[in-house]
Scaffold this motif. Structure first.
Motif, PDB file in Angstrom:
ATOM      1  N   TYR A  65      54.637  40.764  36.116  1.00  0.00           N
ATOM      2  CA  TYR A  65      53.597  41.641  35.503  1.00  0.00           C
ATOM      3  C   TYR A  65      54.909  43.041  35.179  1.00  0.00           C
ATOM      4  O   TYR A  65      56.425  43.033  35.288  1.00  0.00           O
ATOM      5  CB  TYR A  65      52.939  42.064  35.705  1.00  0.00           C
ATOM      6  CG  TYR A  65      51.680  42.317  36.830  1.00  0.00           C
ATOM      7  CD1 TYR A  65      51.805  41.246  37.635  1.00  0.00           C
ATOM      8  CD2 TYR A  65      51.064  42.578  35.990  1.00  0.00           C
ATOM      9  CE1 TYR A  65      50.663  40.835  38.518  1.00  0.00           C
ATOM     10  CE2 TYR A  65      49.429  41.384  36.027  1.00  0.00           C
ATOM     11  CZ  TYR A  65      49.319  40.967  37.625  1.00  0.00           C
ATOM     12  OH  TYR A  65      47.908  40.293  38.013  1.00  0.00           O
ATOM     13  N   LEU A 104      49.512  47.599  32.712  1.00  0.00           N
ATOM     14  CA  LEU A 104      51.060  46.521  33.015  1.00  0.00           C
ATOM     15  C   LEU A 104      50.224  45.118  31.920  1.00  0.00           C
ATOM     16  O   LEU A 104      49.016  44.801  31.845  1.00  0.00           O
ATOM     17  CB  LEU A 104      50.414  46.201  34.503  1.00  0.00           C
ATOM     18  CG  LEU A 104      51.826  46.784  35.574  1.00  0.00           C
ATOM     19  CD1 LEU A 104      51.308  48.440  35.400  1.00  0.00           C
ATOM     20  CD2 LEU A 104      52.229  46.802  37.005  1.00  0.00           C
ATOM     21  N   PHE A 144      50.658  40.995  32.461  1.00  0.00           N
ATOM     22  CA  PHE A 144      50.649  39.959  32.881  1.00  0.00           C
ATOM     23  C   PHE A 144      52.037  38.916  32.122  1.00  0.00           C
ATOM     24  O   PHE A 144      51.652  38.642  30.910  1.00  0.00           O
ATOM     25  CB  PHE A 144      49.378  39.303  33.224  1.00  0.00           C
ATOM     26  CG  PHE A 144      49.407  37.346  33.684  1.00  0.00           C
ATOM     27  CD1 PHE A 144      49.406  36.509  33.037  1.00  0.00           C
ATOM     28  CD2 PHE A 144      50.137  37.393  34.725  1.00  0.00           C
ATOM     29  CE1 PHE A 144      49.569  35.672  33.275  1.00  0.00           C
ATOM     30  CE2 PHE A 144      49.719  36.173  35.637  1.00  0.00           C
ATOM     31  CZ  PHE A 144      49.831  35.323  34.359  1.00  0.00           C
ATOM     32  N   TYR A 188      51.962  33.545  36.939  1.00  0.00           N
ATOM     33  CA  TYR A 188      51.592  32.985  37.978  1.00  0.00           C
ATOM     34  C   TYR A 188      51.984  31.773  38.807  1.00  0.00           C
ATOM     35  O   TYR A 188      51.482  30.994  38.366  1.00  0.00           O
ATOM     36  CB  TYR A 188      49.990  33.267  37.915  1.00  0.00           C
ATOM     37  CG  TYR A 188      49.214  32.873  39.300  1.00  0.00           C
ATOM     38  CD1 TYR A 188      48.416  31.770  38.623  1.00  0.00           C
ATOM     39  CD2 TYR A 188      49.022  33.559  40.378  1.00  0.00           C
ATOM     40  CE1 TYR A 188      48.176  31.390  39.720  1.00  0.00           C
ATOM     41  CE2 TYR A 188      48.263  32.960  40.952  1.00  0.00           C
ATOM     42  CZ  TYR A 188      47.756  31.687  40.837  1.00  0.00           C
ATOM     43  OH  TYR A 188      46.804  31.403  41.951  1.00  0.00           O
ATOM     44  N   ASP A 236      51.214  29.268  35.732  1.00  0.00           N
ATOM     45  CA  ASP A 236      50.480  30.148  34.587  1.00  0.00           C
ATOM     46  C   ASP A 236      51.307  30.570  34.199  1.00  0.00           C
ATOM     47  O   ASP A 236      51.510  31.546  34.716  1.00  0.00           O
ATOM     48  CB  ASP A 236      49.017  30.391  35.148  1.00  0.00           C
ATOM     49  CG  ASP A 236      48.172  30.741  33.933  1.00  0.00           C
ATOM     50  OD1 ASP A 236      47.635  31.862  34.035  1.00  0.00           O
ATOM     51  OD2 ASP A 236      49.222  31.253  32.787  1.00  0.00           O
ATOM     52  N   LEU A 268      57.329  43.877  37.208  1.00  0.00           N
ATOM     53  CA  LEU A 268      57.351  44.511  38.092  1.00  0.00           C
ATOM     54  C   LEU A 268      56.595  42.974  38.608  1.00  0.00           C
ATOM     55  O   LEU A 268      55.524  42.367  38.093  1.00  0.00           O
ATOM     56  CB  LEU A 268      56.354  45.477  38.430  1.00  0.00           C
ATOM     57  CG  LEU A 268      56.327  46.865  38.449  1.00  0.00           C
ATOM     58  CD1 LEU A 268      55.377  47.294  37.182  1.00  0.00           C
ATOM     59  CD2 LEU A 268      55.974  47.002  39.461  1.00  0.00           C
ATOM     60  N   PRO A 287      44.254  34.769  42.486  1.00  0.00           N
ATOM     61  CA  PRO A 287      44.487  35.785  42.420  1.00  0.00           C
ATOM     62  C   PRO A 287      43.325  36.989  42.717  1.00  0.00           C
ATOM     63  O   PRO A 287      42.890  38.265  42.190  1.00  0.00           O
ATOM     64  CB  PRO A 287      44.740  35.799  40.922  1.00  0.00           C
ATOM     65  CG  PRO A 287      44.578  34.620  40.328  1.00  0.00           C
ATOM     66  CD  PRO A 287      44.362  33.736  41.930  1.00  0.00           C
ATOM     67  N   TYR A 288      42.089  36.457  43.422  1.00  0.00           N
ATOM     68  CA  TYR A 288      40.781  37.037  43.902  1.00  0.00           C
ATOM     69  C   TYR A 288      41.026  37.828  45.053  1.00  0.00           C
ATOM     70  O   TYR A 288      40.441  38.486  45.493  1.00  0.00           O
ATOM     71  CB  TYR A 288      39.279  36.314  43.992  1.00  0.00           C
ATOM     72  CG  TYR A 288      39.271  35.012  42.987  1.00  0.00           C
ATOM     73  CD1 TYR A 288      38.806  34.134  43.176  1.00  0.00           C
ATOM     74  CD2 TYR A 288      39.571  35.883  42.296  1.00  0.00           C
ATOM     75  CE1 TYR A 288      38.486  33.062  41.889  1.00  0.00           C
ATOM     76  CE2 TYR A 288      39.392  34.387  40.413  1.00  0.00           C
ATOM     77  CZ  TYR A 288      38.895  33.538  41.004  1.00  0.00           C
ATOM     78  OH  TYR A 288      38.389  32.677  40.131  1.00  0.00           O
ATOM     79  N   ASN A 289      42.063  37.759  45.280  1.00  0.00           N
ATOM     80  CA  ASN A 289      43.046  38.440  46.836  1.00  0.00           C
ATOM     81  C   ASN A 289      43.525  39.666  45.974  1.00  0.00           C
ATOM     82  O   ASN A 289      43.897  39.936  44.902  1.00  0.00           O
ATOM     83  CB  ASN A 289      43.638  37.764  47.644  1.00  0.00           C
ATOM     84  CG  ASN A 289      42.785  36.768  48.480  1.00  0.00           C
ATOM     85  OD1 ASN A 289      41.952  36.828  49.241  1.00  0.00           O
ATOM     86  ND2 ASN A 289      43.051  35.404  48.202  1.00  0.00           N
ATOM     87  N   GLN A 346      46.752  41.906  44.947  1.00  0.00           N
ATOM     88  CA  GLN A 346      48.216  41.560  44.905  1.00  0.00           C
ATOM     89  C   GLN A 346      48.707  43.169  45.425  1.00  0.00           C
ATOM     90  O   GLN A 346      48.176  44.155  45.028  1.00  0.00           O
ATOM     91  CB  GLN A 346      47.800  42.112  43.483  1.00  0.00           C
ATOM     92  CG  GLN A 346      47.085  40.628  42.977  1.00  0.00           C
ATOM     93  CD  GLN A 346      47.139  40.151  41.795  1.00  0.00           C
ATOM     94  OE1 GLN A 346      48.736  40.781  40.767  1.00  0.00           O
ATOM     95  NE2 GLN A 346      45.961  39.826  41.340  1.00  0.00           N
ATOM     96  N   PHE A 347      49.895  42.983  46.513  1.00  0.00           N
ATOM     97  CA  PHE A 347      50.851  43.974  46.606  1.00  0.00           C
ATOM     98  C   PHE A 347      51.796  43.776  45.529  1.00  0.00           C
ATOM     99  O   PHE A 347      52.996  42.854  45.385  1.00  0.00           O
ATOM    100  CB  PHE A 347      50.782  43.779  48.110  1.00  0.00           C
ATOM    101  CG  PHE A 347      50.007  44.162  48.899  1.00  0.00           C
ATOM    102  CD1 PHE A 347      49.072  43.255  49.294  1.00  0.00           C
ATOM    103  CD2 PHE A 347      49.626  45.145  49.241  1.00  0.00           C
ATOM    104  CE1 PHE A 347      47.488  43.371  50.002  1.00  0.00           C
ATOM    105  CE2 PHE A 347      48.577  45.359  49.858  1.00  0.00           C
ATOM    106  CZ  PHE A 347      47.604  44.046  50.645  1.00  0.00           C
ATOM    107  N   PHE A 348      52.344  45.146  45.000  1.00  0.00           N
ATOM    108  CA  PHE A 348      53.758  45.423  43.930  1.00  0.00           C
ATOM    109  C   PHE A 348      54.504  46.068  44.524  1.00  0.00           C
ATOM    110  O   PHE A 348      54.633  46.833  46.005  1.00  0.00           O
ATOM    111  CB  PHE A 348      53.136  46.144  43.036  1.00  0.00           C
ATOM    112  CG  PHE A 348      51.900  45.322  41.737  1.00  0.00           C
ATOM    113  CD1 PHE A 348      51.626  45.604  42.158  1.00  0.00           C
ATOM    114  CD2 PHE A 348      52.549  45.157  41.245  1.00  0.00           C
ATOM    115  CE1 PHE A 348      49.815  44.970  41.327  1.00  0.00           C
ATOM    116  CE2 PHE A 348      51.452  44.806  39.869  1.00  0.00           C
ATOM    117  CZ  PHE A 348      50.105  44.717  40.578  1.00  0.00           C
TER     118      PHE A 348
END
Lengths: 114, 111
Positions: free
Chosen positions: A35, A43, A45, A48, A56, A91, A99-101, A103-105
């Motif tokens: 991102y 942010l 996108f 992916y 993607d 980032l 992506p449904y889980n 996300q940690f940055f």
């Protein structure tokens, strides 16, 4: 490691130069995201990766931007012929499977193009 | 694509006060996360909450998925709560492989 790591933390470059930014995801996370955050903004996108599937790339703003990922580990984001409008914090995030889980940055790379 | 609106855009509190931040979204979601971005720019995960209610210390969150909104409650605020609070979602239809972020709520907690 315990979290997502990114390097360098800061990068200053001259307009027209190429830069490479690195991301190390959380071990076991097969999904990885890039991102961009411009000053004072939310942010956006960029790209992916999920396992061995085709990435993607729908968020990449121009063909000067590209990214690679080696298997399910490190990713590099490359910006060619940098422009002043590329100045931002980049980032990286990772998650389990999709992506449904959650996300940690990572801490981000602050890029300044002079 | 999915739209995410957050309110209020700015908030100033006295230490010890309570507050409610709101996030509205335009479509059904598969993922909803609340983040706190501290003054150093680090995004800290607060809640993963596509539906239901969760609590973590002084913070709690509720997502009413059928009505397309989420609320973040901060109780007994502290100066360390200052920063920007983001809501981010992955839309169920056409959401793509990404979190779509709201524009954030800038919170300042004063002594």
């Amino acid at each position: 490691g315990a979290g997502v790591s990114q390097s360098p933390s800061n990068k200053v470059t001259e307009k027209g130069k190429d830069v490479e930014l690195r991301c190390d995801p959380i071990s076991g996370h097969t999904a990885l995201y890039w991102y961009r955050q411009r000053l004072g903004q939310g942010l956006e996108f960029l790209i992916y990766f999920q396992g061995n599937s085709a990435p993607d790339k729908s968020g990449l703003p121009s063909d000067r931007f590209s990214a690679e990922r080696t298997g399910e580990s490190v990713s590099t984001l490359t910006i060619q012929r940098t422009q002043q409008e590329d100045s931002a914090v980049y980032l990286c995030a990772s998650s389990l499977a999709s992506p449904y889980n959650e996300q940690f940055f990572g801490p981000g790379t602050r890029l300044t193009v002079l | 694509g999915i739209q995410v609106e957050q309110s209020p855009p700015d908030l100033i509190l006295q230490e010890g006060a309570n507050s409610t931040l709101r996030c509205n979204f335009s479509d059904s979601v598969n993922n909803l996360q609340w983040f706190h971005q501290n003054p150093w720019g680090q995004l800290i995960n607060l809640f993963y909450i596509p539906s239901g209610t969760k609590q973590n210390g002084r913070l709690s969150a509720t997502t009413v998925a059928t009505e397309r909104y989420s609320l973040l409650y901060i109780s007994s605020s502290q100066t360390t709560d200052s920063g920007v609070y983001f809501c981010a979602v992955v839309g169920l239809t056409g959401g793509g492989n990404k979190l779509t972020f709201g524009t954030g709520t800038q919170l300042k907690v004063e002594l």
